[in-house]
Enzyme design. Structure first.
Site, PDB file in Angstrom:
ATOM      1  N   THR A  12       0.816  -1.211   0.000  1.00 18.00           N
ATOM      2  CA  THR A  12       0.000   0.000   0.000  1.00 18.00           C
ATOM      3  C   THR A  12       0.850   1.262   0.000  1.00 18.00           C
ATOM      4  OG1 THR A  12      -0.172   0.039   2.415  1.00 18.00           O
ATOM      5  CG2 THR A  12      -1.866  -1.194   1.224  1.00 18.00           C
ATOM      6  N   ASP A  13       0.198   2.370  -0.331  1.00 22.02           N
ATOM      7  CA  ASP A  13       0.874   3.670  -0.337  1.00 22.02           C
ATOM      8  C   ASP A  13       0.453   4.475   0.902  1.00 22.02           C
ATOM      9  OD1 ASP A  13      -1.701   4.643  -0.886  1.00 22.02           O
ATOM     10  OD2 ASP A  13      -1.273   5.035  -2.994  1.00 22.02           O
TER      11      ASP A  13
END
Length: 145
Positions: free
Chosen positions: A17-18
């Site tokens: 994920t970011d």
């Protein structure tokens, strides 16, 4: 005749994920490549030899992703692959990514070409890949891309 394979499944990890908490866009292509590697293994391909850059290489020449829904850490993901021969040395893989509820979250495409080293000359798609691929539409040709 195509060879049916089972779908690839994985869990989205925090590292996927970011900063916004959703899967980083480039990781969708990584998930697709994981599914491709899994399919090759199911076909009996020796992955170490296939990805060794000795003799035959099969680089990706085009990649595209359409994002339909976000994925988050902990989500279960299922990837299906629809393989299609484009011509004697090129093929396309269409990936459909689903969440645990069965909703489509992304659709991706990669195009591949078979080349012989060291000259990097186009060569025919090797078996067992060839048996896995669906035949190309009539308008496809052996073009020089």
């Amino acid at each position: 005749m195509t060879t049916p394979l089972h779908d690839y499944e994985r869990t989205v990890h925090f590292a996927d994920t970011d900063a916004a908490g959703v899967v980083y866009f480039a990781n969708l292509l990584r998930f697709c490549h994981e599914a491709y590697e899994d399919a090759l293994a199911q076909l009996g391909v020796d992955l170490r030899q296939f990805f060794s850059s000795k003799g035959l290489i099969v680089p990706i020449t085009e990649a595209q992703v359409r994002f339909l829904k976000p994925l988050y850490c902990g989500d279960r993901l299922r990837v299906t692959i629809d393989p299609q021969r484009l011509d004697s040395s090129r093929f396309q893989l269409t990936y459909t990514l689903y969440d645990a509820e069965g909703s489509r979250v992304a659709i991706a495409h990669t195009q591949h070409i078979c080349l012989q080293l060291p000259e990097r000359q186009r060569v025919a798609i090797p078996k067992p890949l060839s048996r896995w691929l669906k035949c190309a539409p009539e308008e496809a040709s052996d073009r020089e891309d």
